[in-house]
Motif scaffolding. Structure first.
Motif, PDB file in Angstrom:
ATOM      1  N   GLY A  99      23.629   0.475  -3.570  1.00 49.83           N
ATOM      2  CA  GLY A  99      24.500   0.770  -4.706  1.00 49.83           C
ATOM      3  C   GLY A  99      25.563  -0.311  -4.846  1.00 49.83           C
ATOM      4  O   GLY A  99      26.083  -0.803  -3.839  1.00 49.83           O
ATOM      5  N   ILE A 100      25.852  -0.684  -6.091  1.00 49.95           N
ATOM      6  CA  ILE A 100      26.886  -1.708  -6.333  1.00 49.95           C
ATOM      7  C   ILE A 100      27.853  -1.208  -7.413  1.00 49.95           C
ATOM      8  O   ILE A 100      27.434  -0.761  -8.483  1.00 49.95           O
ATOM      9  N   GLU A 101      29.156  -1.294  -7.117  1.00 48.91           N
ATOM     10  CA  GLU A 101      30.203  -0.839  -8.052  1.00 48.91           C
ATOM     11  C   GLU A 101      31.215  -1.975  -8.241  1.00 48.91           C
ATOM     12  O   GLU A 101      31.719  -2.532  -7.259  1.00 48.91           O
TER      13      GLU A 101
ATOM     14  N   VAL B 249      29.935  -1.913  -2.111  1.00 47.67           N
ATOM     15  CA  VAL B 249      28.483  -1.952  -1.902  1.00 47.67           C
ATOM     16  C   VAL B 249      28.130  -0.890  -0.868  1.00 47.67           C
ATOM     17  O   VAL B 249      28.794  -0.788   0.167  1.00 47.67           O
ATOM     18  N   ALA B 250      27.105  -0.086  -1.184  1.00 45.89           N
ATOM     19  CA  ALA B 250      26.720   0.984  -0.258  1.00 45.89           C
ATOM     20  C   ALA B 250      25.211   0.973  -0.041  1.00 45.89           C
ATOM     21  O   ALA B 250      24.450   0.503  -0.892  1.00 45.89           O
ATOM     22  N   VAL B 251      24.815   1.509   1.100  1.00 50.77           N
ATOM     23  CA  VAL B 251      23.388   1.740   1.370  1.00 50.77           C
ATOM     24  C   VAL B 251      23.235   3.221   1.702  1.00 50.77           C
ATOM     25  O   VAL B 251      23.972   3.766   2.536  1.00 50.77           O
TER      26      VAL B 251
ATOM     27  N   ASN C 115      33.881   3.808  -5.499  1.00 55.50           N
ATOM     28  CA  ASN C 115      33.074   3.448  -4.334  1.00 55.50           C
ATOM     29  C   ASN C 115      31.602   3.376  -4.741  1.00 55.50           C
ATOM     30  O   ASN C 115      31.197   3.992  -5.725  1.00 55.50           O
ATOM     31  N   ALA C 116      30.828   2.619  -3.971  1.00 57.15           N
ATOM     32  CA  ALA C 116      29.416   2.432  -4.330  1.00 57.15           C
ATOM     33  C   ALA C 116      28.514   3.525  -3.781  1.00 57.15           C
ATOM     34  O   ALA C 116      27.394   3.683  -4.251  1.00 57.15           O
ATOM     35  N   ALA C 117      29.005   4.317  -2.801  1.00 57.97           N
ATOM     36  CA  ALA C 117      28.165   5.399  -2.273  1.00 57.97           C
ATOM     37  C   ALA C 117      27.835   6.375  -3.398  1.00 57.97           C
ATOM     38  O   ALA C 117      26.690   6.830  -3.526  1.00 57.97           O
TER      39      ALA C 117
END
Ligand code: KG4
Ligand code: ZN
Length: 345
Positions: free
Chosen positions: A5-7, A15-17, A303-305
């Motif tokens: 994920g990208i925000e 950036v989240a995974v 947040n990207a999460a």
């Protein structure tokens, strides 16, 4: 399913995974330098996103113990937000998805916030009442599923977070206003000044511009000619203002609880970090015996999460997307339904 994920819609690059609904990494880089300007400067925001995006993606993958080969889906915020800022994360994500042949999901930022409660271990249940309060939005929603969101009400002028930011500026507390008001309010008397809350035609709508004006009038009357406000009084003004915002928000939530079939409730968005609001929302849930899910602070602000989770929930619901979709400052949600058309579903 593993989602990257990208925000980058405003002043946070994130950036989240996400593996299924477990967050493996959620890195957030906040652009604190905007404090010097009293608000977000769009051009500087875009430049800061560009400087950090590549290393943040690498670091998030490393933290999650993944490589790009492990990623199935890439979700990125397509809007709403600042166009220059959005383009950095969105174009990066779309380019990566194209080059590596991944599923690509353009994510609506508000939808990301709305379902951020699902990042918690104890998940919300549908039908879900959502109070979404951020710097740009104030919405009361009834989510029947991940793809049917009934919009009950919204602000007719300022967003709740915007009111916090403007009042903080007005009384000299600086930017960002929400956390500053909360800190002063903790030492103040919330019953000291009876700031009014708006009575509106739209029964689930909100308005904060009248409240903002009454704080201004109060300050002008009590401290004429720009006399500095003593700290003790600042505490009381902050506490009384915060209390008025919380009462205004909760009043509409209570009405929604009385009039709709609801299984659980969720408070989301940047303003959901406010402790007084969190406490009041929990108490309201207790009163109506509803399950309440409020995301932890890391998932309240941008947040990207939450973006990765939204991408995950849409793909799981069978939705598909095109790489042709462009980022857009007013990117609207195609899953919002007006109450009048909801019965025909
Ligand atoms: O969701 P968010 O991070 O960004 C937008 O999408 O707008 O929300 C930012 C807003 C700002 O207006 C900020 O002042 C407010 O959230 N905020 C708070 C608190 N922390 C952040 N408002 C009240 N109390 C807080 N503790
Ligand atoms: Zn946001």
């Amino acid at each position: 399913m593993t989602v990257l994920g990208i925000e980058s819609s405003c002043d946070e690059t994130s950036v989240a995974v996400l593996k299924d609904d477990v967050v493996l990494a959620n890195l957030i880089s906040s652009q604190d330098f905007h404090i010097n300007f009293g608000g977000v400067v769009p051009e500087l925001s875009s430049r800061a996103h560009i400087q950090i995006i590549t290393s943040l993606v690498k670091d998030a993958l490393a933290k999650a113990g993944c490589t790009l080969d492990d990623i199935d889906t890439i979700g990125a915020t397509a809007g709403p937000g600042l166009i220059g800022a959005l383009l950095v994360g969105y174009t990066f994500a779309r380019g990566l998805a194209f080059a590596k042949k991944k599923i690509f999901v353009p994510v609506n930022h508000i939808e990301g916030h709305i379902f951020s409660g699902f990042l918690m271990d104890d998940k919300p249940e549908f039908p879900l009442l959502v109070l979404a309060v951020s710097g740009g939005h104030t919405l009361l929603l009834l989510a029947k599923s991940f793809t049917e969101i009934i919009k009950l009400g919204s602000t007719i002028d300022d967003a709740a977070g915007e009111a916090f930011d403007k009042v903080a500026k007005m009384i000299g507390l600086g930017y960002p206003g929400g956390p500053k008001i909360q800190a002063f309010a903790e030492k103040g008397d919330k019953m000291k000044i009876p700031f009014p809350i708006a009575d509106l035609k739209g029964k689930y709508d909100f308005s904060f511009s009248g409240l903002k004006t009454s704080v201004l009038r109060y300050v002008q009357k009590e401290y004429p000619n720009g006399v500095p406000i003593p700290e003790e009084d600042l505490n009381d003004i902050a506490a009384s203002f915060q209390n008025a915002v919380v009462r205004a928000l909760l009043k509409k939530c209570e009405l929604a609880l009385k009039e709709n079939e609801i299984s659980s409730m969720s408070l989301v968005g940047g303003v959901a970090a406010n402790q007084e609001l969190r406490n009041a929302f929990l108490k309201l849930g207790e009163k109506y015996k509803k399950k309440v899910v409020i995301p932890k602070l890391e998932y309240c602000g941008d947040n990207a999460a939450m973006i990765a989770f939204r991408a995950h929930s849409l793909i799981t619901a069978g939705e598909s997307f095109s790489l042709e979709t462009d980022a857009f400052p007013n990117f609207s949600s195609k899953y919002f339904i007006n109450p009048s058309s909801a019965n025909s579903l």
